[in-house]
Design an enzyme around this catalytic site. Structure first.
Site, PDB file in Angstrom:
ATOM      1  N   ASP A  67       0.846  -1.191   0.000  1.00  0.00           N
ATOM      2  CA  ASP A  67       0.000   0.000   0.000  1.00  0.00           C
ATOM      3  C   ASP A  67       0.884   1.244   0.000  1.00  0.00           C
ATOM      4  O   ASP A  67       1.545   1.546   0.997  1.00  0.00           O
ATOM      5  CB  ASP A  67      -0.917   0.004   1.224  1.00  0.00           C
ATOM      6  CG  ASP A  67      -1.852   1.196   1.222  1.00  0.00           C
ATOM      7  OD1 ASP A  67      -2.756   1.242   0.369  1.00  0.00           O
ATOM      8  OD2 ASP A  67      -1.671   2.103   2.067  1.00  0.00           O
ATOM      9  N   TYR A  72       3.356   9.995   0.388  1.00  0.00           N
ATOM     10  CA  TYR A  72       4.342   9.507   1.349  1.00  0.00           C
ATOM     11  C   TYR A  72       5.771   9.884   0.959  1.00  0.00           C
ATOM     12  O   TYR A  72       6.695   9.712   1.766  1.00  0.00           O
ATOM     13  CB  TYR A  72       4.256   7.985   1.488  1.00  0.00           C
ATOM     14  CG  TYR A  72       2.903   7.458   1.910  1.00  0.00           C
ATOM     15  CD1 TYR A  72       1.938   8.293   2.496  1.00  0.00           C
ATOM     16  CD2 TYR A  72       2.567   6.124   1.717  1.00  0.00           C
ATOM     17  CE1 TYR A  72       0.697   7.805   2.862  1.00  0.00           C
ATOM     18  CE2 TYR A  72       1.326   5.626   2.098  1.00  0.00           C
ATOM     19  CZ  TYR A  72       0.387   6.469   2.660  1.00  0.00           C
ATOM     20  OH  TYR A  72      -0.836   5.979   3.027  1.00  0.00           O
ATOM     21  N   LYS A 101      -2.027   6.140  -4.479  1.00  0.00           N
ATOM     22  CA  LYS A 101      -3.118   7.087  -4.264  1.00  0.00           C
ATOM     23  C   LYS A 101      -2.829   8.437  -4.929  1.00  0.00           C
ATOM     24  O   LYS A 101      -1.676   8.892  -4.960  1.00  0.00           O
ATOM     25  CB  LYS A 101      -3.346   7.295  -2.759  1.00  0.00           C
ATOM     26  CG  LYS A 101      -3.517   5.993  -1.987  1.00  0.00           C
ATOM     27  CD  LYS A 101      -3.621   6.220  -0.498  1.00  0.00           C
ATOM     28  CE  LYS A 101      -3.544   4.910   0.262  1.00  0.00           C
ATOM     29  NZ  LYS A 101      -2.174   4.343   0.285  1.00  0.00           N
ATOM     30  N   HIS A 134      -6.877   9.780  -2.621  1.00  0.00           N
ATOM     31  CA  HIS A 134      -6.379   9.680  -1.246  1.00  0.00           C
ATOM     32  C   HIS A 134      -7.307  10.365  -0.244  1.00  0.00           C
ATOM     33  O   HIS A 134      -7.602   9.816   0.813  1.00  0.00           O
ATOM     34  CB  HIS A 134      -4.972  10.286  -1.166  1.00  0.00           C
ATOM     35  CG  HIS A 134      -4.175   9.785  -0.017  1.00  0.00           C
ATOM     36  ND1 HIS A 134      -2.796   9.842   0.010  1.00  0.00           N
ATOM     37  CD2 HIS A 134      -4.530   9.207   1.164  1.00  0.00           C
ATOM     38  CE1 HIS A 134      -2.353   9.326   1.145  1.00  0.00           C
ATOM     39  NE2 HIS A 134      -3.383   8.947   1.862  1.00  0.00           N
TER      40      HIS A 134
END
Length: 274
Positions: A67, A72, A101, A134
């Site tokens: 994931d 990030y 995402k 997201h």
């Protein structure tokens, strides 16, 4: 940092003893027709310098679902780790289920595909198994270099204003185009409540296959789960262990809950397994 290193070390110990942590058979067929492994390795807060060790250990231990998210800021390091795993014969691309995402600054229709291609380049893969919106909020566009893997040190996608002129329908239309282009197999959303999920699901040619939300014994969201089941949307939990690394000193820790501890003791399992 310590949590991820602990996962890697524990995985290696179990492998030496002949154990497989995650069975690939634990999967669910999505409304898109594709199988999604039910247990995934989350990569939020995974430091770049540890991606190689953690990703390799997780895949070796049996994880087949990763994931990820552009938000990030570590997808380029994860891509390097994946490339090494592929070249070393540890796993094949078609044996993995990779999720990423769409970040908030790229909700406008003309930006969605470019953001996806950036993620694919960073991850060093040709397609995503699952692409999620997201957060259900659009913010002003933040430029990035599409032909450069990773991001510059001054890249900041968070400190930007809300873009009130972008609707979820515009973004979802572009998400559907990503499927039609063959770059994504399944699409879905994250952090959507019932009302927002209904708005998207009721007016789309390709309905959301997944809604990823925070869910654990302290936040079970039964109403949202019931709606997802009714609409054939797979509800996927993030922070299923209560995100112990972000719990404040005065807040309850899921691992310390006496009910969960009692259940784990009765069944000879860890609190995390319960």
């Amino acid at each position: 940092n310590a949590e991820y290193m602990g996962v890697a070390a524990r995985s290696r110990q179990l492998l030496h003893k002949g154990f497989m942590l995650i069975e690939m058979s634990f999967s669910k067929k999505l409304s898109s027709g594709f199988e999604m492994p039910l247990v995934a390795l989350g990569t939020w807060n995974l430091p770049k310098e540890e991606c190689g060790t953690v990703i390799r250990a997780a895949i070796s231990a049996g994880f087949r679902h990763l994931d990820c998210a552009q938000d990030y800021l570590n997808e380029d390091a994860i891509g390097d780790a994946l490339s090494e795993c592929f070249s070393d014969g540890i796993v094949k691309r078609d044996e993995l289920f990779i999720t990423s995402k769409l970040n908030n600054p790229y909700h406008r229709k003309q930006h969605v595909m470019d953001a996806l291609k950036k993620t694919l380049s960073d991850l060093r893969i040709d397609y995503l198994d699952l692409f999620l919106i997201h957060w259900p909020i659009a913010t002003k566009f933040v430029p990035f270099l599409p032909n450069r893997r990773g991001f510059d040190a001054d890249y900041d996608p968070w400190n930007t204003e809300v873009d009130y002129e972008v609707s979820l329908h515009e973004t979802w239309s572009a998400m559907q185009d990503c499927v039609r282009a063959g770059l994504v197999r399944s699409i879905g959303v994250s952090n959507f409540n019932v009302q927002l999920l209904h708005e998207i699901s009721s007016q789309s040619a390709i309905p959301p296959a997944v809604n990823q939300v925070e869910s654990h014994p302290y936040l079970s969201q039964p109403g949202l789960l019931a709606y997802c089941e009714k609409r054939n949307v797979q509800m996927m939990a993030y922070s299923p262990l209560g995100s112990p690394g972000t719990v404040g000193a005065a807040e309850p820790r899921l691992f310390d809950d006496h009910v969960i501890r009692d259940i784990s003791a009765q069944h000879n399992r860890t609190t995390a397994q319960v």
